[in-house]
Design a protein around this motif. Sequence first.
Motif, short mmCIF file in Angstrom:
data_model
loop_
_atom_site.label_atom_id
_atom_site.label_comp_id
_atom_site.label_asym_id
_atom_site.label_seq_id
_atom_site.Cartn_x
_atom_site.Cartn_y
_atom_site.Cartn_z
N LEU A 128 0.84 -1.20 0.00
CA LEU A 128 0.00 0.00 0.00
C LEU A 128 0.87 1.25 0.00
O LEU A 128 0.61 2.21 -0.73
CB LEU A 128 -0.93 0.00 1.22
N ARG A 129 1.92 1.22 0.81
CA ARG A 129 2.83 2.37 0.87
C ARG A 129 3.52 2.60 -0.49
O ARG A 129 3.69 3.74 -0.93
CB ARG A 129 3.89 2.16 1.95
N LYS A 130 3.91 1.51 -1.15
CA LYS A 130 4.56 1.64 -2.45
C LYS A 130 3.62 2.26 -3.48
O LYS A 130 4.07 2.87 -4.45
CB LYS A 130 5.05 0.27 -2.93
N HIS A 131 2.32 2.08 -3.26
CA HIS A 131 1.34 2.67 -4.18
C HIS A 131 0.86 4.04 -3.69
O HIS A 131 -0.14 4.57 -4.18
CB HIS A 131 0.14 1.73 -4.32
N GLY A 132 1.57 4.60 -2.73
CA GLY A 132 1.26 5.95 -2.27
C GLY A 132 0.18 6.04 -1.22
O GLY A 132 -0.34 7.13 -0.96
N ILE A 133 -0.17 4.92 -0.59
CA ILE A 133 -1.20 4.93 0.45
C ILE A 133 -0.53 4.63 1.79
O ILE A 133 -0.09 3.51 2.04
CB ILE A 133 -2.28 3.85 0.19
N GLU A 134 -0.45 5.61 2.67
CA GLU A 134 0.07 5.36 4.01
C GLU A 134 -1.08 4.81 4.84
O GLU A 134 -2.07 5.51 5.09
CB GLU A 134 0.60 6.65 4.65
N PRO A 135 -0.99 3.53 5.26
CA PRO A 135 -2.14 2.89 5.90
C PRO A 135 -2.40 3.28 7.35
O PRO A 135 -3.49 3.03 7.86
CB PRO A 135 -1.79 1.40 5.81
N GLN A 142 -6.00 1.40 12.84
CA GLN A 142 -6.68 0.79 11.70
C GLN A 142 -5.78 0.88 10.47
O GLN A 142 -4.89 1.71 10.41
CB GLN A 142 -8.01 1.51 11.42
N THR A 143 -6.04 0.03 9.49
CA THR A 143 -5.29 0.08 8.23
C THR A 143 -6.17 0.73 7.18
O THR A 143 -7.06 0.12 6.62
CB THR A 143 -4.88 -1.34 7.78
N TRP A 144 -5.92 2.00 6.95
CA TRP A 144 -6.70 2.76 5.97
C TRP A 144 -6.16 2.43 4.58
O TRP A 144 -4.96 2.36 4.36
CB TRP A 144 -6.57 4.26 6.24
N HIS A 145 -7.06 2.24 3.64
CA HIS A 145 -6.60 1.89 2.30
C HIS A 145 -7.59 2.42 1.27
O HIS A 145 -8.49 3.21 1.57
CB HIS A 145 -6.43 0.37 2.15
N ASN A 146 -7.38 2.01 0.05
CA ASN A 146 -8.18 2.45 -1.08
C ASN A 146 -8.59 1.19 -1.84
O ASN A 146 -7.74 0.38 -2.18
CB ASN A 146 -7.33 3.38 -1.95
N PRO A 147 -9.88 0.99 -2.08
CA PRO A 147 -10.32 -0.29 -2.67
C PRO A 147 -9.76 -0.57 -4.05
O PRO A 147 -9.37 -1.72 -4.35
CB PRO A 147 -11.85 -0.15 -2.70
N GLU A 148 -9.71 0.43 -4.90
CA GLU A 148 -9.19 0.20 -6.25
C GLU A 148 -7.70 -0.14 -6.20
O GLU A 148 -7.22 -0.99 -6.95
CB GLU A 148 -9.43 1.43 -7.13
#
Length: 502
Positions: A128-135, A142-148
Amino acid sequence: MEKMFSIPISRRDFMKMTGLAAAGVLAVNTVGMPETVLAAPAGGGHGTIKYAGKEIPVLCSVDVCVAGGGPSGTAAAVMAARNGAKTLLIERGVALGGLAVLGCVYPFMDTHAPDSDTPYVAEVKKRLRKHGIEPFDGVTQQTWHNPETLALIYDEMCEEAGVEILYQTVLVDTVRSGHVIEACIVQTIAGLAAIRARTFIDSTGDAFLSRAAGVPFERGYEKTGNNQPLSFRFEMGGIDIDRLYQHVAVELQEDWCKSKPPYFEIAEAMHRKQRYKLEEFMAKGVESGEITQEEAEYMQAYTIIGKNGVMSMNCPEIPVKFSATDPVSYSKAVTYGRKMMHHIADYLIRHLPGFEKAFISREAAMLGARESWRIRGRHYLVEDDYHDQSRFSDAVCRTAWFIDAHGEKVSEKLPKGGFYEIPYGSLVTKEIENLIVTGRCISASFILQASMRIQPTCMSIGEAAGIAAAWGLSHRIAANEIKWDAIPAAKRSYVSAAKVKA
């Protein structure tokens, strides 16, 4: 000859399935069956299989077939393939991730157990971090993410591991010989087909593969027969998150969610002990007739990292009178839940600061079933295992998520640092030798299941199942006879605390 994916059936023969499978006259190239752990299935090496009085094509023969591409199924498939098993993952939708992606269920809840992240879970967060999403927000755990983004990550992990995926493929039935599943029957875009495998992993969430194979099961609360309430989650866009935060956190002084945008959530649950500042706001809607009491009972929303101005709505909670295990009732719940969804959204748009220009931007592609069917396996987890913080030498993971049985029981959290473990024995059955079960439908009571059902725990269970499946095949051990604690520690995803203490 050109191949579809890398499964052993030609493009021309695959195309023939559409017109010929139902008629039972298909003749495909001979498909060699891999050797089984137990007796080789009858008819191995033939390109068709008899089912329901007709001949249907054998689409492929693999080492491991995983049914269901949710959090646990994807983990199982990736780990089985990484450990050398030829693996096929069948998924009824067009994306992996199950409720995390198709059901709009995010973020991942935290297990509350120390050191609970197994290697696979840690890897998903790293990706997720590699895709620019800091969880992590640094507050809620909690682990925040993006479904797509998560769907893309799961595709990448499967591709790298060599997992073959069949999308838009629905499990129909199993073909069983004695204590062995020979094949599963699936409905593909081209028609009915069979998939042979040496080991099957049931990650359907509803224990469908297990039930089709004759495994004993339970459903609902033992005392009432009710399932946990279904949800019909959705997303709303066009929200002024900063204005919403100002109103809820500053003006109303709600300090329940201590994180700040872009990590922010709002909530109220009238039937819980926790008192929320938004309860009065929702109650006013009931008084005015704009929403019903059912719609006001439970409302929660989370921001989605990477989707500015969008929130995931963890509601409506559909009344318990609708059943997750009755097809007619479930279907009525969809219609009923959609009305509830629009009523809630309209009320928020009219009255909640920050929602003035909001709109429904996405509906979940499936209802959120917290609990439906559960197998009765070699080991049966019960509520006391939670309170007693049980340890097992064959444990595959640990968790401390509280007992969260909507409408029935919500327990206090375990003491800080406390946890219980989930044994491999809850993943396998006495009846079927080449079956492993993962996710929320493992062998556990209704109340205990309400604790272990969260996504990180299900991912860890699936991770262990994939490792065990490949290990059993390479060592010629039936899946339900594998001793998890006999697998070298370096090859396991989790080593029991009980083993460490010993």
